[in-house]
Design an enzyme around this catalytic site. Structure first.
Site, PDB file in Angstrom:
ATOM      1  CE1 TYR A  57      -3.916   1.927  -0.217  1.00  0.00           C
ATOM      2  CE2 TYR A  57      -3.522   2.577   2.050  1.00  0.00           C
ATOM      3  CZ  TYR A  57      -4.110   2.588   0.785  1.00  0.00           C
ATOM      4  OH  TYR A  57      -5.059   3.310   0.786  1.00  0.00           O
ATOM      5  NE  ARG A  87      -8.202  13.309  -4.553  1.00  0.00           N
ATOM      6  CZ  ARG A  87      -7.592  12.922  -3.408  1.00  0.00           C
ATOM      7  NH1 ARG A  87      -6.570  13.547  -2.924  1.00  0.00           N
ATOM      8  NH2 ARG A  87      -8.376  12.261  -2.629  1.00  0.00           N
ATOM      9  CE  LYS A 124      -7.818   2.518   0.146  1.00  0.00           C
ATOM     10  NZ  LYS A 124      -7.958   3.442   1.201  1.00  0.00           N
ATOM     11  CD  GLU A 176      -9.307   4.584  -1.900  1.00  0.00           C
ATOM     12  OE1 GLU A 176      -8.357   5.361  -1.772  1.00  0.00           O
ATOM     13  OE2 GLU A 176     -10.142   4.115  -1.297  1.00  0.00           O
ATOM     14  CG  ASP A 177      -6.668   7.385  -4.833  1.00  0.00           C
ATOM     15  OD1 ASP A 177      -7.190   7.697  -3.654  1.00  0.00           O
ATOM     16  OD2 ASP A 177      -5.804   6.804  -4.668  1.00  0.00           O
ATOM     17  CG  ASP A 223     -10.662   4.740   2.702  1.00  0.00           C
ATOM     18  OD1 ASP A 223     -11.096   4.651   3.754  1.00  0.00           O
ATOM     19  OD2 ASP A 223      -9.397   4.901   2.579  1.00  0.00           O
ATOM     20  CG  ASP A 224      -9.673   9.128  -1.295  1.00  0.00           C
ATOM     21  OD1 ASP A 224      -8.724   8.416  -0.949  1.00  0.00           O
ATOM     22  OD2 ASP A 224     -10.175   8.798  -2.498  1.00  0.00           O
ATOM     23  CG  ASN A 255      -0.603   8.530   2.339  1.00  0.00           C
ATOM     24  OD1 ASN A 255       0.293   8.585   2.893  1.00  0.00           O
ATOM     25  ND2 ASN A 255      -1.870   8.195   2.593  1.00  0.00           N
TER      26      ASN A 255
END
Length: 538
Positions: free
Chosen positions: A75, A128, A146, A218-219, A241-242, A376
């Site tokens: 990860y 992203r 993930k 996600e992202d 999740d972000d 991150n």
């Protein structure tokens, strides 16, 4: 090599393997020795992912036994590097690739996926990726990583997990010129066709796998992430999740920090949007009004402090946190000196925003300043752990999104930085959601998760400078969180799986996946007693 002699004979593979029958312990030892010889994180990533393809149970066993060492490989931060190099290190495809040219046919693509009993989907459109930006189809590394953590941290069966990348093109010029790029060679489609594609995808998933299939976004780019969360949260079992995972882990860190500082959460001010909304909910639980809670939270973005009347456009999602101007604020340092926050939380991926002057100012304003550099990968963190502890003489309560090693000050004191990793939150929440048949996930679930995580930090760990339990305990942390969240969703009428398990702790522990090999021997048995065959009369 672990097949027994009988299994080899029954499966017709005897003689195709060396004669030794190996235990999983020996296999794990070989795997670990090979890993230790490698120094390059990307090389380790390629080796680990190769083992995952060949021997899933062995992969998860080694990952779980050394999660502190290996999570940064499978990860963040290494997965970010792997995504940028995806077309160059490609061995074989993992997950499901859906492009905008497949519009109208997503269901038939889902039918090509070999597993029929999927419980959790992680989907990205690659816009992203961490703090690295638009990586298009190369973003597949994120859903794969993930879902590794769904299994390693919470014991969700790997075959029930489906990683998906939705390819609508990329605005990354470097990739569009790279002959090894694996996605569509076109600019990102931002038309209605994009929204229609996501709609079709959501419908196809629940039609095939059921209404309570968990779909984790996600992202996605921020503009789409908030929009889709609002659009789908009441229709599907979904979370981002972000936004929500990051918010929950940040709130858990704040709740742990308040134990160290001795101040209730209502006395802190500081936050980013998802985090801000969850902090407001936590403050309201203690009796504060929503308006009062919102006043304690200030936002700072690429255009500066979020105040009334500033020339730049304000994101509609942020409107609740627009305040009257506190005075002249030209820089982030000015904002800190003017507002005098107790906590600063960085999630913008903008790099070293918390410079030396900012950290020193926080140390002057607060006895125990709270500094969370959550962006991150490591290169995008707002400051390093060393700077935070050194410049505040070890007084700060620090957490980061990517791992930093222990920091030793000149007087010999050692601080272990807390890693505010979403992996403390999303696997446990997902496990509870999947096992209880939740149809919609409310923000209160993430509030419950944050409180549970903060409670699991011992006083001794807090004294070491930790704001989160050690990552080595993450499987236990996730199980405990799943128990608490499961109790909560049943109590609030959000669960649809009946009968409700009476002993939720026992139920969860009995269902989590383990890494032992299955036996391939058929179920053989003798019938009891003797069967008398009557003699034929001539």
């Amino acid at each position: 090599m672990a097949f027994s002699l009988q299994e080899r004979q029954i499966l017709g593979i005897h003689g195709l393997l060396p004669p030794k029958v190996e235990t999983q312990d020996i296999q794990a030892m070989r795997f670990q020795k090979n890993l230790k010889k490698m120094t390059d994180p990307l090389e380790k990533y390629i080796y680990l992912m190769g083992i995952q393809e060949r021997n899933e149970r062995l992969f998860y066993r080694v990952l779980m036994e050394d999660i502190e060492e290996l999570m940064p490989i499978v990860y963040t931060p290494t997965v970010g590097l792997a995504c940028t190099q995806y077309g160059h290190i490609f061995r074989r495809p993992k997950g499901l690739f859906i492009s905008i040219r497949d519009k109208g046919h997503i269901r038939s693509i889902l039918d090509n996926w070999p597993e029929t009993n999927v419980a959790a989907v992680v989907v990205t459109d690659g816009e992203r990726i961490l703090g690295l930006g638009d990586l298009g189809v190369y973003g597949m590394g994120i859903p794969v990583g993930k879902l590794c953590l769904y299994t390693a941290c919470a014991g969700i069966r790997p075959e029930k997990c489906l990683p998906v990348v939705i390819d609508v093109g990329t605005d990354n010029e470097t990739l569009l010129k790279d002959p090894l790029y694996m996605g569509l060679y076109q600019k990102r489609d931002r038309s209605q066709a994009y929204d229609d594609l996501i709609d079709e995808f959501m419908e196809a998933v629940v039609e095939k796998y059921g209404q309570d299939t968990l779909i984790q976004f996600e992202d996605f780019g921020n503009h789409n992430a908030f929009r889709f969360l609002r659009k789908y949260r009441e229709k599907y079992c979904t979370f981002n999740d972000d936004i929500q995972g990051t918010a929950s882990v940040a709130l858990a860190g704040l709740l742990a920090a308040q134990r160290a500082v001795g101040k209730p959460i209502t006395e802190h001010q500081g936050a980013a949007l998802g985090i801000a909304n969850l902090i407001v909910m936590a403050m309201m639980e203690t009796g504060m009004s929503q308006a009062e809670a919102r006043k304690k939270i200030w936002m700072y973005d690429k255009h500066g402090l979020l105040v009334k009347g500033r020339p730049q456009e304000t994101d509609t999602n942020q409107e609740a946190f627009v305040h009257d101007s506190p005075g002249t604020v030209q820089s982030f340092l000015d904002a800190v000196n003017t507002i005098k926050p107790t906590a600063i939380i960085g999630v913008a991926g903008a790099g070293r925003l918390f410079n030396h002057d900012v950290i020193k100012a926080m140390g002057t304003l607060n006895e125990r300043p709270i500094i969370f550099a959550l962006s991150n990968p490591t290169t995008k963190a707002e400051c390093t752990a060393e700077d935070a502890y050194t410049l505040t003489d070890g007084r700060c309560l620090f957490a980061s999104g990517s791992p930093f090693g222990p920091v030793t000050l000149s007087d010999g004191r050692v601080f272990t930085p807390g890693q505010g990793n979403n992996a403390y939150i999303f696997p446990g929440v997902a496990l509870a959601v999947v096992l209880s048949g939740v149809r919609h996930i409310s923000d209160t679930v993430f509030l419950e998760a944050a409180k549970t995580l903060a409670e699991q930090l011992t006083d001794k760990e807090l004294e070491e400078g930790r704001l989160y339990p050690p990552l080595s305990n993450i499987r236990e942390v996730s199980v405990q969180m799943a128990v608490k969240v499961m109790e909560y969703v049943y109590a609030k009428g959000m669960a649809f799986r009946y009968p409700e398990p009476v002993d939720k702790n026992g139920f969860i522990r009995a269902t989590v996946w383990n890494t032992n090999y299955d036996s391939f021997l058929p179920d053989t048995y003798d019938w009891p007693g003797q069967i008398e065959i009557p003699k034929l009369k001539h």
